[in-house]
Design an enzyme around this catalytic site. Structure first.
Site, PDB file in Angstrom:
ATOM      1  CE  LYS A  69      37.030  37.255  33.140  1.00 16.07           C
ATOM      2  NZ  LYS A  69      37.591  36.185  33.998  1.00 16.07           N
TER       3      LYS A  69
HETATM    4  C1  LIG Z   1      38.855  35.823  34.081  1.00 13.86           C
HETATM    5  C2  LIG Z   1      39.326  35.197  35.315  1.00 13.86           C
HETATM    6  C3  LIG Z   1      40.685  35.213  35.679  1.00 13.86           C
HETATM    7  C4  LIG Z   1      41.750  35.792  34.790  1.00 13.86           C
HETATM    8  O1  LIG Z   1      41.621  37.175  34.585  1.00 13.86           O
HETATM    9  P1  LIG Z   1      42.372  37.860  33.355  1.00 13.86           P
HETATM   10  O2  LIG Z   1      41.935  39.274  33.399  1.00 13.86           O
HETATM   11  O3  LIG Z   1      41.865  37.152  32.132  1.00 13.86           O
HETATM   12  O4  LIG Z   1      43.816  37.665  33.541  1.00 13.86           O
HETATM   13  C5  LIG Z   1      41.040  34.664  36.896  1.00 13.86           C
HETATM   14  N1  LIG Z   1      40.129  34.094  37.709  1.00 13.86           N
HETATM   15  C6  LIG Z   1      38.822  34.049  37.386  1.00 13.86           C
HETATM   16  C7  LIG Z   1      37.875  33.382  38.319  1.00 13.86           C
HETATM   17  C8  LIG Z   1      38.375  34.603  36.184  1.00 13.86           C
HETATM   18  O5  LIG Z   1      37.073  34.566  35.891  1.00 13.86           O
END
Ligand SMILES: *Cc1c(COP(=O)(O)O)cnc(C)c1O
Length: 460
Positions: free
Chosen positions: A110
């Site tokens: 993120k």
């Molecule tokens: C947020 C997240 C996901 C999922 O991503 P989305 O965009 O919500 O589908 C997968 N793995 C990790 C480590 C995350 O932080």
């Protein structure tokens, strides 16, 4: 470039509006009116990551941020990453790769979008001499990425809601030990979906939303999707053939960024949605019925989600952009918690997406088998992706790229139990377990959350 709502009933908005707001006024999500076309030679194996990001984001911002400003913000965002490639593609087998997306400040993917978003946000607020309040629900990683990107900014107050006792200790501490006056952590007595529902209802409250100048940084914010589409381009450019991308999925933001890349012209063989036991998306793609069940805590908590906001964007595209249909379908889903996806829409979805589910036992087995076969440690979210990759029926020439979404050090318990190794935190986080925590526990009640936010804002 203008942005329209997936529900077809809001006026088109600018990039800056979309950056600084949340849902469209009709409850839909913003998508570009037309997808820009990125020609094949624009991004090659030699293109620096920040340059690739500029190529793509400048099309979406189309002049609303001056070139040098946008460039500076992108450079600033990626200078903070621990590796110069930003998102390195690591080969683990003849035709298998991990796309490592966790080299940013908070050890999960993120950061890649949030670091850019925070800088653009600040610039936009500076320009309009205004303030914003960001309220975000997090299943673990969005919150710490938002805090790392927005903590300490003078025009923003950030409220982060996480589900109490349903995130890992490292995830919690990364948020609650932040020492910024503008950051407020709230632990909700409930699930991620409860927290997300509170945030949605605060946004829907027009008076509160206007008074507090609410803005969103979760993946309903289109700018995050745009920034995440970049690594699909940089990874594909390094491979001889169009790859299959396997994406550990919760809110459908990351995998939809893959669809966005395809719509911008990138050749991708398929997108694989990998879910944990919270498998609403998997069931939707297999059975054509999108229906919720109770969210279940798993070893991959960032994907413990039942309602996947961004799936609406995929439904909009798969219905050939039929906003009226999406509006009706989402109203039906809100009422019945169940939606039958019409045949034509399902066929279009299945043309792009395939889906697999992985329970906790399989997640642990996969962490163990990756370690045995490659000597690498993978976190439980990445393991959910590798498990899906193991089950795919593909030709050996097709490169398989699993998005590795978190550093194993963020989830040390699962990794240690399967490999006997405790993955070390980077030195800058090594005293994480000693730092003091700041968090307010609130019941799963939107009025109390609203009162808390109003109280804090009044004391700024
Ligand atoms: C947020 C997240 C996901 C999922 O991503 P989305 O965009 O919500 O589908 C997968 N793995 C990790 C480590 C995350 O932080």
């Amino acid at each position: 470039m203008r942005y329209i709502s997936t529900r077809g009933n809001s006026p088109p908005r600018s990039f800056e509006d979309v950056l600084c707001s949340g849902l469209a006024s009709d409850g839909g999500l913003y998508v570009p009116e037309t997808w820009p076309c990125i020609e094949r030679r624009t991004i090659t194996a030699d293109t620096r990551y920040a340059d690739a990001a500029y190529e793509i984001l400048s099309r979406f911002a189309s002049g609303e941020f001056a070139g040098p400003e946008l460039k500076a913000d992108i450079e600033g965002a990626y200078a903070a990453f621990e590796v110069p490639e930003v998102a390195p593609l690591v080969q683990i087998d003849d035709n298998r790769y991990l796309l490592e997306l966790f080299h940013g400040p908070t050890l999960a993917f993120k950061d890649i979008a949030m670091q850019v978003l925070g800088r653009l946000f600040e610039r936009a607020l500076e320009r309009s001499k205004s303030r914003a309040t960001i309220v975000a629900a997090t299943s673990g990683d969005t919150g710490s990425a938002a805090i790392a990107a927005l903590g300490g900014l003078s025009r923003i107050d950030l409220f982060v809601l996480h589900p109490r006792n349903r995130i890992s200790e490292v995830q919690r501490r990364q948020m609650t030990t932040a020492r910024f006056g503008n950051v407020h952590n709230i632990a909700i007595e409930g699930t991620f979906d409860d927290a997300q529902n509170i945030v949605k209802s605060l946004f829907a409250d027009e008076e509160f939303s206007a008074n507090a100048r609410l803005a969103a940084v979760n993946s309903i914010n289109f700018v995050r999707i745009a920034a995440q589409s970049v690594y699909y381009f940089t990874a594909a450019a390094r491979l001889a053939r169009p790859p299959i991308f396997v994406v550990p999925t919760g809110n459908f933001g990351d995998v939809f960024a893959g669809e966005a890349a395809m719509r911008m012209g990138l050749e991708i063989e398929r997108l694989v949605v990998a879910t944990n036991a919270n498998d609403i998306l998997c069931r939707a793609i297999h059975d054509g019925v999108y229906s919720t069940r109770a969210a279940e805590p798993t070893l991959s908590p960032s994907m413990d989600i039942q309602v996947a906001s961004n799936f609406e964007r995929a439904l909009f595209e798969a219905s050939n952009r039929d906003g009226a249909w999406v509006r009706g379908a989402m109203a039906e889903f809100a009422e019945c918690r169940r939606l039958e996806i019409p045949r034509t829409v399902l066929v279009n979805l299945r043309a792009r997406y395939e889906a697999y589910r992985c329970d906790d036992a399989q997640t642990l087995e996969t962490i163990a088998s990756v370690y045995r076969q490659t000597g690498r440690l993978v976190d439980p979210h990445t393991a959910v992706g590798v498990h899906a990759a193991d089950r795919l029926d593909t030709s050996p020439e097709t490169p398989l790229v699993v998005l590795s979404t978190a550093d194993p050090a963020k989830f040390p318990e699962s990794v240690r139990s399967e490999t006997g190794i405790v993955p070390p935190l980077p030195p800058r986080l090594s005293d994480l377990y000693e730092r003091e925590e700041h968090v307010t526990v609130l019941p799963n009640d939107r009025e109390q959350v609203r009162a808390f936010i109003e109280h804090r804002l009044a004391n700024v």
